[in-house]
Structures are given as structure tokens and as C-alpha cells.
Write a protein that holds these residues in place. Structure first.
Motif, short mmCIF file in Angstrom:
data_model
loop_
_atom_site.label_atom_id
_atom_site.label_comp_id
_atom_site.label_asym_id
_atom_site.label_seq_id
_atom_site.Cartn_x
_atom_site.Cartn_y
_atom_site.Cartn_z
N ALA A 42 0.21 9.48 11.75
CA ALA A 42 0.54 10.41 12.75
C ALA A 42 1.67 10.82 12.86
O ALA A 42 2.14 11.97 13.08
N PHE A 43 2.79 10.18 12.52
CA PHE A 43 4.23 10.44 12.43
C PHE A 43 4.43 11.34 11.20
O PHE A 43 5.50 12.32 11.51
N ALA A 44 3.71 11.63 10.21
CA ALA A 44 3.86 12.42 9.36
C ALA A 44 3.13 13.62 9.33
O ALA A 44 3.34 14.79 8.47
N ASN A 45 2.12 13.76 10.43
CA ASN A 45 1.32 14.95 10.50
C ASN A 45 1.35 15.86 11.90
O ASN A 45 0.44 16.00 12.58
N ASP A 46 2.79 15.44 12.44
CA ASP A 46 2.86 16.35 13.80
C ASP A 46 1.94 15.62 14.92
O ASP A 46 1.55 16.20 15.58
N ILE A 102 0.88 -1.26 -0.11
CA ILE A 102 -0.06 -0.07 -0.24
C ILE A 102 0.60 1.19 -0.02
O ILE A 102 1.85 1.19 0.71
N ALA A 103 0.49 2.19 -0.79
CA ALA A 103 1.16 3.56 -0.90
C ALA A 103 0.07 4.56 -0.56
O ALA A 103 -0.86 4.51 -1.13
N ALA A 104 0.21 5.54 0.28
CA ALA A 104 -0.69 6.42 0.85
C ALA A 104 0.01 7.93 0.70
O ALA A 104 1.16 7.97 0.91
N GLU A 105 -0.77 8.85 0.39
CA GLU A 105 -0.18 10.35 0.53
C GLU A 105 -0.19 10.85 1.76
O GLU A 105 -1.16 10.74 2.54
N ALA A 106 0.93 11.26 2.39
CA ALA A 106 1.06 11.14 3.91
C ALA A 106 0.17 12.46 4.52
O ALA A 106 -0.37 12.27 5.71
N HIS A 130 6.82 16.90 18.59
CA HIS A 130 8.10 16.74 18.91
C HIS A 130 8.45 14.99 18.68
O HIS A 130 9.58 14.48 18.48
N VAL A 131 7.46 14.30 19.74
CA VAL A 131 7.47 12.85 19.44
C VAL A 131 7.39 12.20 18.04
O VAL A 131 8.17 11.41 17.60
N ALA A 132 6.38 12.80 17.15
CA ALA A 132 6.34 12.17 16.12
C ALA A 132 7.65 12.31 15.18
O ALA A 132 8.39 11.64 14.32
N VAL A 168 -2.76 12.28 18.37
CA VAL A 168 -2.11 11.03 19.28
C VAL A 168 -1.09 11.31 20.11
O VAL A 168 -1.03 10.86 21.17
N ILE A 169 0.05 11.89 19.37
CA ILE A 169 0.84 12.08 20.26
C ILE A 169 1.58 13.52 19.72
O ILE A 169 0.70 14.17 18.69
#
Length: 617
Positions: free
Chosen positions: A395-399, A223-227, A434-436, A430-431
Motif C-alpha cells: 500500500a505504501f508503494a502504490n498510493d 522475501i523480495a517482491a515487485e512493488a 499522501h499518507v503513503a 487502505v490509506i
């Protein structure tokens, strides 16, 4: 006198009764003999509904309405059932025994074969023209055609013989694509634009097919998704099926694995565990734990991949250290860890528009054993779907904000008006931001030469990745299988500003390796290469040219004729009109477009009787 009156009344009553009986008989007879001019003329004709098309994000057709022929039989008109049967099986691809049984047992109407192929239609038309097959007819029916065949079949699904959606998007958006009929009116269904890119889908399906051949697994998900939006650009699930011949596919091929199948994710899950521990304050990036080859705070001990010594959060991911993840889990409570994992969406459906999407399995803390928390931290005792991994990774790609995955981009009316548009849909924070960012940097180290995901690295692009290898439960024993694994890899790129999320899962590989780092990471690396090229994502060292987006074309000056022949090269045909004003010369113009050559050469003196030849391309 009285008797005469009674007789008169009886005669009048008898005449009226006779008239009524005649009218009733006439009415009944006319309906039976001339139905088209009576009952059917008052009865509204049934409406026709044309099912709307399904298209990719750029309008390329994935499913469209077609008119196909159906072969029917009316047995009272069939003179020779055996001869008719033999003629039909010569031109139609049917179950011969089943058709023979119908001709032997049916007494009225039945379908010989519905929605036959174009070639079968031509063959039937020729047969009916040559042979007088009484009782056999060709009638038109609306059907569904899928020009890309197996491409994205699990997204699209299929519509059945009666044009009703039975699987995938065709099923979920059936009423949108196929509105109710209205008497006497032709209705058209709405157009459905998906988020996928057909070209990218084709490329990734080819890569997955190569991996399928090499690793011989039960299935492959890619799967490929637009972040930044959650839009799914490619959704690969092999084996697939051809919706045009759905009935010929196997039950296994029809399973929508990325959405419907839950499995233990293995070490890929460590990125969500470490993110949870960082967010909860249980650990800091510099916090260290000692790995002596196993997690020793439970019996029996949980083995690690090796003896790693002191490890911090980044090294737990880079070395995929089970012991480190287990010890890190001790820094937070069961309830807090569970809360963060549910925040990432584990244990609930993502909301993709498919029937049968799985919730996955995440038990509540009151049902945990002493081993559960460290085991979940390593990626076991929890089951997830591929779509849940994609959603959680957003969540990692969107702060730190998780997005809902999108497969449908917009619904457009038959007249071309946008009725509904599906836009970026944040689910929850979710987070923290800075954690992302810390997790992305830690995952980037996993693609370094000594990291488990180094085979997913791409030259010139910073990639954050994590691999996993998970044992599957053997249903016959209830214990972990020594043979069945899921090899996986998750990647986001570019690290500093993720544009794409890619996830691959190879279920039950039987080739030379079962490790995610060896078979899933290379697949993700190849997919990333193609995606970067296809989307034009700049690499380090690429020369970038800024352009305003406008092109200025200088208008050529008018052709000025003097005593010598001017240079005509590059001029359009219309600029050559002044040549015809030169007295006593012959002008020959060959071709269309712009001047590519001329004779005589520029600068030649013009003289009486000269022949000027101009070639255009």
C-alpha cells in the motif's frame, strides 16, 4: 408314433445343450489361455499422463517429468529369496531390515524400491545381465525431478511416488499440472510459470544461508517482491528441503514459514500503526508526544528503548519509540484502529496458493483489554505472517492501494497457448496517497546514521526501512520469553518510486545479537545491494546513457582493385572475391570471419607473380 417324436425332440435338445456347453467351455478356456487376444483386446489400454513442468518467470525449469525405473519382485518366481535379497542390497539404497522382512513374509508381488536413481538403474541393469535373478524386474514409471534441488523448495513443494502433488504449488495446482487420464491416450499437463527469478532466488538464498550460519536461528525468511505488481521475485525460507529426497527431510525443514507461521512482528508494525493514526486524523506529522522512558497510562508501565523526550510520528519510527506509539494510539478509537488494520489485511489470509496459510491473530475490539490498543500499536498482542507484511507494505508503494501477492505468473497449455495470466490485483484502497508518501519519507529517516535501520542503507539509493525485535511467548509459562525473539526488517526502495519490497525475519537467533537493527537490517541491506545490481536500478551518480534501441550497421563499399593492394582489414570473406580477378597472382585466404591482417601491406603495388595472404578471424 408319439414315443418316436418325444425321442427325436430329446435327442435334438441334448445335442443343442452339448453344443452350448462346448462353446461356453471353449470361450472360458480361450480367455484364460489367450487374454491378450480376447478380453484385453476389447478393454481399452490405460492412458498415460505426463505431469506439466514448473518454471520460473523466464522459463527456467524448476520441476519436470522424468521416467525412472522401479524394482519389483514376484515371489512365486524367486528361486532363492535369501541370495536375491543379498544381491539387491548391494546395489540399492534401501532399508535392509524392511526389505529382508518382505522377502521372508510376502508370497506374491511387491515393490522392492520405486523410482530408483539413474545410478541405481545402471547398477540394476548390470546385475540382471550378470545374475539370473528370477522374479526380479525393472519397470518404467513416471516421476518428478527438481533440477535446482533445495532452491525455492517451499514454493514448489513436491509430488509423491504416484505423481500426485502433496505440498506447495505442486499440491495447489495439481489438476492443472496433472490432468485426468483418458483410456488409450497420452495426455500432457499444463506448464506453470512462477513469478520468481531463479538467479535472484539463488542469490538471496546464499545471503540467508550466511545469516543462518552467523546467527544460528531456528529459521530465516527473506522475501523480495515487485512493488508495482505484487509479484514475488524471491521467496526464501530456511531451512529448506530437497524435493528429490523429500522423505529424508525433517518436519521443521518442510514448514513453509513465510505463509504458515504467525508471530508478533514487533516494532516493524509501527509503520502500519502510524499510517492508521495519520489516515484516521488522530495525529498529524507534526503532532508530538512525550517519552519519559515508558508508556505510563497502564499498569504495569510499558518500557521504551530509551528516554526520547518529545517525539513526532517520524521520530517514533526512527527511534522505535514504544511510548510515543502508545500515546499516539490514544488519539483514535479501538473500532477505527481495528478497521484500518483489517484494511491492511491483518487477520485474514493473503491468498497465496499454499495449503495451510495462516490468518494471523487480530482479535476484535470487544475482546481487547485496556492495554491492547497501545500494545498493538507497538507490534505486540497481534500475530502476522511474513506474507501479510509484504502485502500490507504494498500500500505504501502504490498510493495507498494494497495488492495481492502473486506467485504464479501464467498457465500455458502443452501446445504453448496461454490459458490464464495472473496480473496485478488491487485488493483495496487502505490509506490515502499522501499518507503513503509521508510514511515512505518517515521510513527513509530510519536508515539515517542515527536510525535503527541504518545498517540497511545502500549507497546511491534512497531506502525506506523499519526494524523490529519481538519477544516470543514461552509456551511453558504463557509469558514473554527472555531468550526467544524474532528480529526483522522491512524495506522499500527507491523511496521516491518504490520498485522493490524486501522483508527479512530471523526466528529465535542464538548468535551474538537478537536485535533487528543489528542482524536483520544488514541482511536486508545486502539483499538490496544484490537486487539493485540484478535489476539494474539506477543509483544516484550513475552515468545513464539513452539509447534508441536500434543499431545501424553501415554496409561496406565494394572492393575496388586498382594498381595497388587495398586495405582489406575488417572486410567479410565474401567481399574478397574481386581479388581472384587479378591476373597472374596467388591468393591465399586463411580462417573464417573478417579480415584481421594481410600481406603485403595496403598500398603495395600489384605485380605479376605476387602472393597475397589474407588472415580472417
Amino acid at each position: 408314433m408319439i414315443e418316436k417324436q418325444r425321442l427325436t425332440r430329446f435327442i435334438i435338445f441334448s445335442i443343442l445343450t452339448a453344443i452350448i456347453i462346448v462353446l461356453v467351455i471353449w470361450r472360458y478356456t480361450s480367455i484364460m489361455l489367450f487374454p491378450s487376444s480376447n478380453e484385453s483386446s476389447r478393454r481399452p489400454t490405460p492412458g498415460i499422463v505426463e505431469r506439466g513442468p514448473i518454471l520460473d518467470r523466464d522459463g527456467r525449469i524448476l520441476a519436470i517429468q522424468t521416467q525412472l525405473d522401479t524394482v519389483t519382485a514376484w515371489m512365486p518366481s524367486v528361486d532363492d529369496p535369501e541370495e536375491t535379497y543379498r544381491a539387491l542390497i548391494e546395489v540399492l539404497d534401501v532399508d535392509n531390515a524392511e526389505l529382508e522382512h518382505k522377502f521372508e513374509t510376502r508370497t506374491g508381488f511387491f515393490y522392492v524400491k520405486r523410482k530408483i536413481s539413474r545410478s541405481e538403474s545402471r547398477a540394476m541393469q548390470e546385475l540382471l545381465a550378470i545374475d539370473d535373478l528370477k522374479g526380479i524386474s525393472l519397470i518404467p514409471e513416471y516421476g518428478r525431478a527438481y533440477p535446482e534441488k533445495k532452491l525455492a523448495s517451499h514454493i514448489i513443494g513436491y509430488a509423491g511416488t504416484d505423481n500426485i502433488g502433496l505440498l506447495g504449488i505442486e499440491y495447489t495446482f495439481d489438476k492443472v499440472l496433472y490432468p485426468p487420464s483418458e483410456p488409450g491416450r497420452t495426455r500432457y499437463g499444463n506448464q506453470l510459470f512462477l513469478t520468481i527469478d531463479v538467479n535472484l532466488q539463488h542469490i538471496l538464498e546464499e545471503l540467508a544461508a550466511e545469516s543462518m550460519q552467523e546467527n544460528k536461528p531456528e529459521s530465516i525468511t527473506l522475501i523480495a517482491a515487485e512493488a508495482s505488481t505484487g509479484e514475488i521475485l524471491a521467496y526464501v525460507s530456511l531451512p529448506g528441503f530437497d524435493p528429490n529426497t523429500f522423505s529424508e527431510s525433517s518436519p521443521q525443514a518442510r514448514v513453509n514459514v513465510p505463509a504458515a507461521v504467525a508471530y508478533e512482528p514487533g516494532s516493524v508494525f509501527k509503520v502500519f500503526s502510524i499510517a492508521s493514526f495519520l489516515e484516521l486524523g488522530g495525529i498529524a506529522p507534526e503532532t508530538t508526544f512525550f517519552c519519559g522512558g515508558s508508556y505510563e497510562n497502564v499498569e504495569p508501565h510499558i518500557n521504551c528503548l530509551g528516554y526520547h523526550g518529545l517525539v513526532n510520528a517520524e521520530e517514533i519510527l526512527k527511534k522505535s519509540c514504544n511510548a510515543g506509539a502508545g500515546y499516539a494510539s490514544e488519539t483514535v478509537s479501538e473500532e477505527d484502529f481495528y478497521s484500518l488494520l483489517t484494511g491492511f489485511g491483518f487477520g485474514t489470509k493473503t491468498g497465496v496458493p499454499f495449503p495451510g496459510e495462516t490468518n494471523g491473530i487480530l482479535r476484535s475490539p470487544q475482546n481487547w483489554s485496556v492495554r491492547t490498543k497501545p500494545t498493538i500499536a507497538m507490534g505486540q498482542e497481534i500475530s502476522v505472517s511474513a506474507m501479510q507484511i509484504i502485502a500490507a507494505a504494498s500500500a505504501f508503494a502504490n498510493d495507498g492501494v494494497m495488492l495481492r501477492p502473486l506467485l504464479v505468473k501464467r498457465i500455458v497449455s502443452p501446445e504453448g497457448k496461454t490459458m490464464q495470466e495472473f496480473k496485478r490485483e488491487p485488493v483495496r484502497q487502505v490509506i490515502s496517497s499522501h499518507v503513503a508518501k509521508e510514511i515512505l519519507l518517515m521510513m527513509e529517516s530510519v536508515t539515517e546514521p542515527d536510525g535503527t535501520a541504518h545498517r540497511a542503507a545502500v549507497d546511491g539509493i534512497r531506502i525506506s526501512a523499519k526494524t523490529g525485535t519481538a519477544q516470543l511467548i514461552d509456551p511453558s509459562t504463557g509469558k514473554y520469553s527472555e531468550e526467544d525473539y524474532v528480529a526483522s526488517c522491512l524495506a522499500l526502495f527507491p523511496t521516491d518510486n518504490p520498485q522493490v519490497i524486501v522483508y527479512a525475519a530471523i526466528h529465535k537467533p542464538t548468535g551474538s545479537s537478537t536485535f533487528g537493527g543489528r542482524i536483520a537490517a544488514p541482511l536486508v541491506g545486502k539483499a538490496a545491494e544484490e537486487i539493485i545490481r540484478h535489476l539494474g536500478i539506477p543509483r544516484e551518480g550513475d552515468t545513464q546513457i539513452l539509447h534508441p534501441g536500434k543499431v545501424r550497421i553501415n554496409k561496406p563499399s565494394p572492393l575496388n582493385i586498382t594498381d595497388s593492394l587495398p586495405d582489406l582489414t575488417g572486410r567479410p570473406k565474401r567481399d574478397l572475391l574481386p581479388l581472384y580477378q587479378i591476373p597472374d597472382v596467388e591468393i591465399v585466404i586463411n580462417g573464417e570471419g573478417w579480415v584481421s591482417s594481410q600481406s603485403p601491406a595496403p598500398g603495395t603495388p600489384i605485380r605479376e607473380g605476387m602472393r597475397i595472404v589474407v588472415e580472417l578471424e
